[in-house]
Every structure is written in C-alpha cells, then in structure tokens.
Design a protein around this motif. Sequence first.
Motif, PDB file in Angstrom:
ATOM      1  N   VAL A  23     -45.206  17.964 -17.681  1.00 18.09           N
ATOM      2  CA  VAL A  23     -44.960  18.873 -18.802  1.00 18.09           C
ATOM      3  C   VAL A  23     -46.271  19.451 -19.322  1.00 18.09           C
ATOM      4  O   VAL A  23     -46.374  20.653 -19.597  1.00 18.09           O
ATOM      5  CB  VAL A  23     -44.195  18.146 -19.919  1.00 18.09           C
ATOM      6  CG1 VAL A  23     -44.038  19.052 -21.141  1.00 18.09           C
ATOM      7  CG2 VAL A  23     -42.823  17.701 -19.430  1.00 18.09           C
ATOM      8  N   THR A  24     -47.277  18.613 -19.457  1.00 19.32           N
ATOM      9  CA  THR A  24     -48.583  19.080 -19.930  1.00 19.32           C
ATOM     10  C   THR A  24     -49.126  20.161 -19.014  1.00 19.32           C
ATOM     11  O   THR A  24     -49.562  21.226 -19.468  1.00 19.32           O
ATOM     12  CB  THR A  24     -49.585  17.914 -19.998  1.00 19.32           C
ATOM     13  OG1 THR A  24     -49.104  16.937 -20.915  1.00 19.32           O
ATOM     14  CG2 THR A  24     -50.947  18.397 -20.463  1.00 19.32           C
ATOM     15  N   TYR A  25     -49.096  19.906 -17.705  1.00 20.94           N
ATOM     16  CA  TYR A  25     -49.618  20.877 -16.761  1.00 20.94           C
ATOM     17  C   TYR A  25     -48.778  22.157 -16.746  1.00 20.94           C
ATOM     18  O   TYR A  25     -49.309  23.263 -16.600  1.00 20.94           O
ATOM     19  CB  TYR A  25     -49.661  20.273 -15.356  1.00 20.94           C
ATOM     20  CG  TYR A  25     -50.670  19.147 -15.215  1.00 20.94           C
ATOM     21  CD1 TYR A  25     -51.760  19.057 -16.075  1.00 20.94           C
ATOM     22  CD2 TYR A  25     -50.526  18.158 -14.242  1.00 20.94           C
ATOM     23  CE1 TYR A  25     -52.681  18.035 -15.956  1.00 20.94           C
ATOM     24  CE2 TYR A  25     -51.447  17.134 -14.112  1.00 20.94           C
ATOM     25  CZ  TYR A  25     -52.519  17.073 -14.970  1.00 20.94           C
ATOM     26  OH  TYR A  25     -53.433  16.057 -14.853  1.00 20.94           O
ATOM     27  N   THR A  26     -47.470  22.014 -16.907  1.00 26.46           N
ATOM     28  CA  THR A  26     -46.599  23.196 -16.931  1.00 26.46           C
ATOM     29  C   THR A  26     -46.904  24.073 -18.139  1.00 26.46           C
ATOM     30  O   THR A  26     -46.958  25.307 -18.031  1.00 26.46           O
ATOM     31  CB  THR A  26     -45.118  22.765 -16.957  1.00 26.46           C
ATOM     32  OG1 THR A  26     -44.829  21.980 -15.793  1.00 26.46           O
ATOM     33  CG2 THR A  26     -44.209  23.982 -16.979  1.00 26.46           C
ATOM     34  N   SER A  85     -48.968  28.933 -20.496  1.00 29.19           N
ATOM     35  CA  SER A  85     -49.816  29.571 -21.509  1.00 29.19           C
ATOM     36  C   SER A  85     -50.843  30.480 -20.846  1.00 29.19           C
ATOM     37  O   SER A  85     -51.143  31.574 -21.353  1.00 29.19           O
ATOM     38  CB  SER A  85     -50.515  28.506 -22.356  1.00 29.19           C
ATOM     39  OG  SER A  85     -49.578  27.718 -23.066  1.00 29.19           O
ATOM     40  N   GLY A  86     -51.391  30.032 -19.710  1.00 31.93           N
ATOM     41  CA  GLY A  86     -52.343  30.867 -18.988  1.00 31.93           C
ATOM     42  C   GLY A  86     -51.713  32.139 -18.454  1.00 31.93           C
ATOM     43  O   GLY A  86     -52.314  33.224 -18.525  1.00 31.93           O
ATOM     44  N   ASN A 100     -57.293  25.270 -27.673  1.00 33.82           N
ATOM     45  CA  ASN A 100     -55.933  24.739 -27.647  1.00 33.82           C
ATOM     46  C   ASN A 100     -55.594  24.109 -26.303  1.00 33.82           C
ATOM     47  O   ASN A 100     -54.994  23.028 -26.236  1.00 33.82           O
ATOM     48  CB  ASN A 100     -54.930  25.854 -27.960  1.00 33.82           C
ATOM     49  CG  ASN A 100     -54.836  26.175 -29.441  1.00 33.82           C
ATOM     50  OD1 ASN A 100     -55.225  25.367 -30.288  1.00 33.82           O
ATOM     51  ND2 ASN A 100     -54.352  27.349 -29.764  1.00 33.82           N
ATOM     52  N   MET A 101     -55.982  24.765 -25.219  1.00 38.56           N
ATOM     53  CA  MET A 101     -55.654  24.235 -23.900  1.00 38.56           C
ATOM     54  C   MET A 101     -56.489  22.993 -23.570  1.00 38.56           C
ATOM     55  O   MET A 101     -56.003  22.073 -22.913  1.00 38.56           O
ATOM     56  CB  MET A 101     -55.842  25.310 -22.839  1.00 38.56           C
ATOM     57  CG  MET A 101     -54.882  26.499 -22.973  1.00 38.56           C
ATOM     58  SD  MET A 101     -53.106  26.036 -22.934  1.00 38.56           S
ATOM     59  CE  MET A 101     -52.700  25.998 -24.702  1.00 38.56           C
ATOM     60  N   TYR A 102     -57.731  22.957 -24.030  1.00 38.62           N
ATOM     61  CA  TYR A 102     -58.536  21.750 -23.809  1.00 38.62           C
ATOM     62  C   TYR A 102     -57.944  20.569 -24.579  1.00 38.62           C
ATOM     63  O   TYR A 102     -57.835  19.453 -24.051  1.00 38.62           O
ATOM     64  CB  TYR A 102     -59.980  21.971 -24.245  1.00 38.62           C
ATOM     65  CG  TYR A 102     -60.787  20.686 -24.229  1.00 38.62           C
ATOM     66  CD1 TYR A 102     -61.228  20.143 -23.022  1.00 38.62           C
ATOM     67  CD2 TYR A 102     -61.063  19.995 -25.408  1.00 38.62           C
ATOM     68  CE1 TYR A 102     -61.939  18.952 -22.984  1.00 38.62           C
ATOM     69  CE2 TYR A 102     -61.775  18.800 -25.383  1.00 38.62           C
ATOM     70  CZ  TYR A 102     -62.208  18.287 -24.171  1.00 38.62           C
ATOM     71  OH  TYR A 102     -62.896  17.108 -24.144  1.00 38.62           O
ATOM     72  N   VAL A 118     -48.709  35.740 -36.556  1.00 39.98           N
ATOM     73  CA  VAL A 118     -49.473  34.579 -36.092  1.00 39.98           C
ATOM     74  C   VAL A 118     -49.138  34.330 -34.624  1.00 39.98           C
ATOM     75  O   VAL A 118     -48.035  34.596 -34.163  1.00 39.98           O
ATOM     76  CB  VAL A 118     -49.161  33.320 -36.918  1.00 39.98           C
ATOM     77  CG1 VAL A 118     -49.606  33.490 -38.360  1.00 39.98           C
ATOM     78  CG2 VAL A 118     -47.683  32.973 -36.864  1.00 39.98           C
ATOM     79  N   VAL A 119     -50.135  33.839 -33.882  1.00 36.69           N
ATOM     80  CA  VAL A 119     -49.948  33.455 -32.489  1.00 36.69           C
ATOM     81  C   VAL A 119     -50.723  32.170 -32.242  1.00 36.69           C
ATOM     82  O   VAL A 119     -51.622  31.812 -32.995  1.00 36.69           O
ATOM     83  CB  VAL A 119     -50.459  34.542 -31.509  1.00 36.69           C
ATOM     84  CG1 VAL A 119     -49.621  35.799 -31.588  1.00 36.69           C
ATOM     85  CG2 VAL A 119     -51.937  34.863 -31.766  1.00 36.69           C
ATOM     86  N   GLY A 120     -50.344  31.453 -31.192  1.00 28.72           N
ATOM     87  CA  GLY A 120     -51.127  30.295 -30.785  1.00 28.72           C
ATOM     88  C   GLY A 120     -50.362  28.993 -30.800  1.00 28.72           C
ATOM     89  O   GLY A 120     -49.372  28.828 -31.517  1.00 28.72           O
ATOM     90  N   ALA A 121     -50.881  28.058 -30.006  1.00 28.71           N
ATOM     91  CA  ALA A 121     -50.271  26.742 -29.868  1.00 28.71           C
ATOM     92  C   ALA A 121     -50.798  25.747 -30.884  1.00 28.71           C
ATOM     93  O   ALA A 121     -50.539  24.548 -30.766  1.00 28.71           O
ATOM     94  CB  ALA A 121     -50.526  26.214 -28.453  1.00 28.71           C
ATOM     95  N   SER A 122     -51.516  26.229 -31.896  1.00 29.31           N
ATOM     96  CA  SER A 122     -52.184  25.312 -32.821  1.00 29.31           C
ATOM     97  C   SER A 122     -51.214  24.365 -33.508  1.00 29.31           C
ATOM     98  O   SER A 122     -51.524  23.183 -33.703  1.00 29.31           O
ATOM     99  CB  SER A 122     -52.969  26.114 -33.871  1.00 29.31           C
ATOM    100  OG  SER A 122     -53.949  26.913 -33.253  1.00 29.31           O
ATOM    101  N   GLY A 123     -50.042  24.843 -33.911  1.00 31.91           N
ATOM    102  CA  GLY A 123     -49.075  23.968 -34.555  1.00 31.91           C
ATOM    103  C   GLY A 123     -48.647  22.839 -33.630  1.00 31.91           C
ATOM    104  O   GLY A 123     -48.592  21.673 -34.034  1.00 31.91           O
TER     105      GLY A 123
END
Length: 298
Positions: free
Chosen positions: A83-86, A91-92, A143-145, A193-198
């Motif tokens: 799931v993490t890799y997916t 996202s990329g 975020n991805m790191y 707003v955008v991003g995986a921060s939440g």
Amino acid sequence: MSQYGERVPVSAADACYRHPNRQSFILCQRCGRTICEECQTQSSVGVLCPECMREGSKRAQRPLSSRVRSGVASRVSSDTPVVTYTILILSGLVFAAQLIFSGVTQALWYAPVYSLPGNFEPWRMLTSVFTHSTGFLPHILFNMYALWAFGRQIELAFGRWRFLGLYLIAGFAGSVTVMLWGYTSPSSMVVAVVGASGAIFGIFGATFVVGRALGGNMTSLVVMLGINFAIGFMPGVSVSWQAHLGGLIAGALYAAIVMRNRGPRLRGAQLAGIALLAAALLALSAAFFLVLPALPLG
C-alpha cells in the motif's frame, strides 16, 4: 477514559495465546497473535509464533517447483508494504500529470466551497490528498519521504487494509477540518488546498500512539511534529495547519482503536471502532447542509 498516546490498561489481548498468564506486547508478524518471549522465534520477516514457524518449515520442504511458483506471491504477501509503495507511485503519477496537463490540479484540489449544497463535489476531499503543489517541489518530496520512512513500518504493524484505512481516513479528516474552519474564516471558503499532509500527519499520530503503547521513546517524533506544525503558522508560509491538525487527531484515534482491540477475538470491536470513526467524519462533512457558513463577499 485513557488519554490517547498514553499506556492503556493491560487486556486479555496483551497475554500470550499459548501462555495466558504471561503478559506480552509482541505480535506474531504473520498471524497477529500475542506471543511471550518463550514462544518467539526470530525470522527474516520478524518475530513468529511456533505455529507459523512450523507452517514456514513445511513450505520450505515442498518440491522446488512448487516453491518457485509461489515464491513471488509469498514475498509480496508477507513483508512488502504494498500500500505504501502504491500510494507513492500514484502520487508521483498524479504529480506528473499536473506538470504535463493544465487543469489537473484545479480538477482535484479541495476548497470548503465544494462542500456547499449548491456546489457539492465531495470526492475532492480525497482527491486533494493525492495532489501536490507544482510550484513548490519540497512539498511532495517531504510528504513522500515521510510516507516512505514511517508508512512502511505502520503498514507492517497494522496490515495492508488497516493501513489503507488509516491513510484515507486521516487524509479525509484533514479536509473535514479545512471545511469546518470555514465557519470561523469566511475568506477560507474559496482557498484551495492540496497535498498528502493530513494523511502524513495521521501516520505521525499513529506512530506516536503505537510507540507509546509499546513503551518506546517518542521524543524525536514529538520534536519533529512540533516543528512541522509550527511552520504552518509562520507568516508568508502557505501551509494548511488545519489539515495537519485534523489528520494528526484522526490518525491517533485510529491507532488507539487498533491498539486497544488487538488479536483475533477483538477484531469485530476493532472494525466497529474504525467504522464509527469514519461515520463521525462523514457526519461532520455534511455540516454545511445543516448550518451554512458565512460566505465571503464579492
């Protein structure tokens, strides 16, 4: 009621399934049952119980042709954080589409105005989690790191489906918090707003709860959380601290539900708790249908 992040009372799930009188917080990496020190066997995929070790030995004794056919599936099903890799790949790909095609970012971002009854586009509360700012490269890189560094461990600890639930619920909670902030700041209703921060802060919150429950020292994580959360209040920095806060709280709640209901016998209670958390967030997301916020003039 115990505070989230604090050590919770010992339950029946915190005892070895083979020796009920022995307290333990170590789970078999394959079946998820609690095992004491005597029942633990270290393997390449982590600590295993005696039954899972015997099952692994039986598989090793099968003919070579049979092992070759199932080799890839076995590795993927045991210790690969799929799931993490997916999510990293997805996202990329979305980020690349944002750079190549105009209008992709606007089609996926979220603003509280999209939760209004007359302009209702609820899917944006999740699509924005996979979308990042194209004008600030460190946004997606951080975020991805963080997902790669922390997500893999939580996925292996929770399992794939529970980790996916954590990511989506925390990301959705970030959007819900951004939406609710519209009640206090009418001008924010039209701020996208955008991003995986939440979702990332949800993983941080889950890591903290799990670490504390297992007796770990979480000082470094708390410091990192404090620094990143404070950045959202710095003048001139365009960061949604509301999404950070919502994701952090939801992630901590989610992990608390999982940790308090470990083991096969408590799986039903665990699923019920997760479903209740998701239902509460869905109910909050419909708040604009009950009480309209003040809209910005002009």
